[in-house]
Design a protein around this motif. Sequence first.
Motif, short mmCIF file in Angstrom:
data_model
loop_
_atom_site.label_atom_id
_atom_site.label_comp_id
_atom_site.label_asym_id
_atom_site.label_seq_id
_atom_site.Cartn_x
_atom_site.Cartn_y
_atom_site.Cartn_z
N PHE A 283 -5.91 4.21 10.58
CA PHE A 283 -6.91 3.55 9.73
C PHE A 283 -7.30 4.42 8.55
O PHE A 283 -7.45 3.93 7.43
N ARG A 284 -7.45 5.69 8.78
CA ARG A 284 -7.86 6.58 7.68
C ARG A 284 -6.81 6.59 6.58
O ARG A 284 -7.15 6.56 5.39
N GLY A 285 -5.54 6.62 6.97
CA GLY A 285 -4.48 6.59 5.96
C GLY A 285 -4.45 5.28 5.21
O GLY A 285 -4.18 5.25 3.99
N ILE A 286 -4.70 4.17 5.92
CA ILE A 286 -4.76 2.86 5.26
C ILE A 286 -5.89 2.83 4.25
O ILE A 286 -5.73 2.39 3.11
N ARG A 287 -7.05 3.33 4.66
CA ARG A 287 -8.21 3.34 3.77
C ARG A 287 -7.98 4.22 2.55
O ARG A 287 -8.29 3.83 1.41
N ASP A 288 -7.41 5.41 2.76
CA ASP A 288 -7.18 6.32 1.65
C ASP A 288 -6.17 5.74 0.65
O ASP A 288 -6.33 5.88 -0.57
N ALA A 289 -5.13 5.10 1.19
CA ALA A 289 -4.13 4.49 0.31
C ALA A 289 -4.74 3.37 -0.51
O ALA A 289 -4.48 3.23 -1.70
N TYR A 290 -5.58 2.58 0.15
CA TYR A 290 -6.25 1.48 -0.56
C TYR A 290 -7.14 2.01 -1.68
O TYR A 290 -7.11 1.51 -2.81
N ARG A 291 -7.96 3.01 -1.38
CA ARG A 291 -8.88 3.54 -2.38
C ARG A 291 -8.12 4.10 -3.59
O ARG A 291 -8.52 3.89 -4.74
N GLU A 292 -7.04 4.78 -3.31
CA GLU A 292 -6.26 5.39 -4.40
C GLU A 292 -5.64 4.32 -5.29
O GLU A 292 -5.70 4.40 -6.52
N LEU A 293 -5.06 3.27 -4.66
CA LEU A 293 -4.41 2.21 -5.44
C LEU A 293 -5.43 1.32 -6.13
O LEU A 293 -5.21 0.87 -7.27
N ALA A 294 -6.56 1.03 -5.44
CA ALA A 294 -7.59 0.19 -6.05
C ALA A 294 -8.16 0.84 -7.30
O ALA A 294 -8.44 0.17 -8.30
N LYS A 295 -8.32 2.14 -7.25
CA LYS A 295 -8.81 2.87 -8.41
C LYS A 295 -7.79 2.83 -9.55
O LYS A 295 -8.13 2.65 -10.72
N LEU B 117 0.81 -1.22 0.00
CA LEU B 117 0.00 0.00 0.00
C LEU B 117 0.85 1.27 0.00
O LEU B 117 0.31 2.37 -0.14
N GLY B 118 2.17 1.12 0.18
CA GLY B 118 3.04 2.29 0.16
C GLY B 118 2.84 3.21 1.34
O GLY B 118 2.87 4.43 1.21
N ILE B 119 2.65 2.63 2.54
CA ILE B 119 2.39 3.43 3.73
C ILE B 119 3.35 3.06 4.84
O ILE B 119 3.99 2.01 4.82
N SER B 120 3.43 3.94 5.82
CA SER B 120 4.25 3.68 7.00
C SER B 120 3.57 2.63 7.87
O SER B 120 2.35 2.49 7.87
N ARG B 121 4.35 1.90 8.61
CA ARG B 121 3.78 0.92 9.54
C ARG B 121 3.10 1.60 10.72
O ARG B 121 2.44 0.95 11.52
N ARG B 122 3.27 2.90 10.81
CA ARG B 122 2.59 3.67 11.87
C ARG B 122 1.34 4.37 11.35
O ARG B 122 0.73 5.17 12.07
N ARG C 76 0.44 11.70 2.19
CA ARG C 76 0.91 11.14 3.45
C ARG C 76 2.41 10.88 3.37
O ARG C 76 2.98 10.74 2.30
N ILE C 77 3.02 10.77 4.55
CA ILE C 77 4.41 10.34 4.60
C ILE C 77 4.50 8.91 4.11
O ILE C 77 3.63 8.08 4.40
N GLU C 78 5.50 8.62 3.31
CA GLU C 78 5.62 7.30 2.68
C GLU C 78 7.03 6.77 2.87
O GLU C 78 8.00 7.52 2.87
N GLY C 79 7.13 5.47 3.05
CA GLY C 79 8.44 4.85 3.17
C GLY C 79 9.09 4.67 1.81
O GLY C 79 8.48 4.16 0.89
N LEU C 80 10.33 5.15 1.69
CA LEU C 80 11.11 4.94 0.48
C LEU C 80 11.90 3.65 0.69
O LEU C 80 12.87 3.61 1.45
#
Length: 230
Positions: free
Chosen positions: A18-30, A10-15, A132-136
């Motif tokens: 829930f809102r960030g997880i949901r937003d990342a999912y919606r963006e990638l799913a689309k 999902l390209g997100i931080s482990r921290r 959002r902040i993202e892990g490189l």
Amino acid sequence: MAIRDHYLVLGISRRENFRGIRDAYRELAKQYHPDRAGPDAIDKFRDIQEAYENLSDLERKRMYDRDLEQDEIIVQSRAEPITYPSRPRHEFRAPGPLSLLREFRSIHPSFEPLYERFVRNFTNRQVPKGERIEGLNVDLVLSPEEAAQGGTIAVGVPVFFTCPECYGSGRDWLFLCANCAARGIIEAEETVCVRIPPLLPERSVIEVPIHGLGVHNLFLRLHTRISRRV
């Protein structure tokens, strides 16, 4: 068998919350829905769905995080300005700096969106809403001796500053500014040191914040691998 890193998918931080997880999912799913991206995106879309199913449910996320922590050792490391103090002879210091964009093998994100992310930190141009902040995520291959001894690697992180010739306009009177190729900014590189602790286990992950360099939407996540080749 190694556990799939759903955070990486999902390209997100482990921290991330829930809102960030949901937003990342919606963006990638689309972006990767087969109806839009074609049949080649089916496997990627399934990975995204699986990641969201495991991270959006509180209990499943708790169990997944526990298993992931057992599978990988996370090492928190702080980025520091490059210095060369005296050090014990048993530690290694990799020749460098290693350029983050040119010498490491990036896992995620790919080069172009990554480069634009770096640029946005210094120009504030075209910043996506809710970015959002993202892990490189990058690979760092160590020899068994380096992993055992520990040491320091120098990492070159790209930074940008206003072009001194056109003062950020991209033009020199009637002509495009040749000094910055009409971009208004100049790319440079700042060097930071990352400590590699001794006796580093296989499949360790070293997380390094770089907001001290003015980069606020990324942090480094070095996936260390120990080369067994002789």
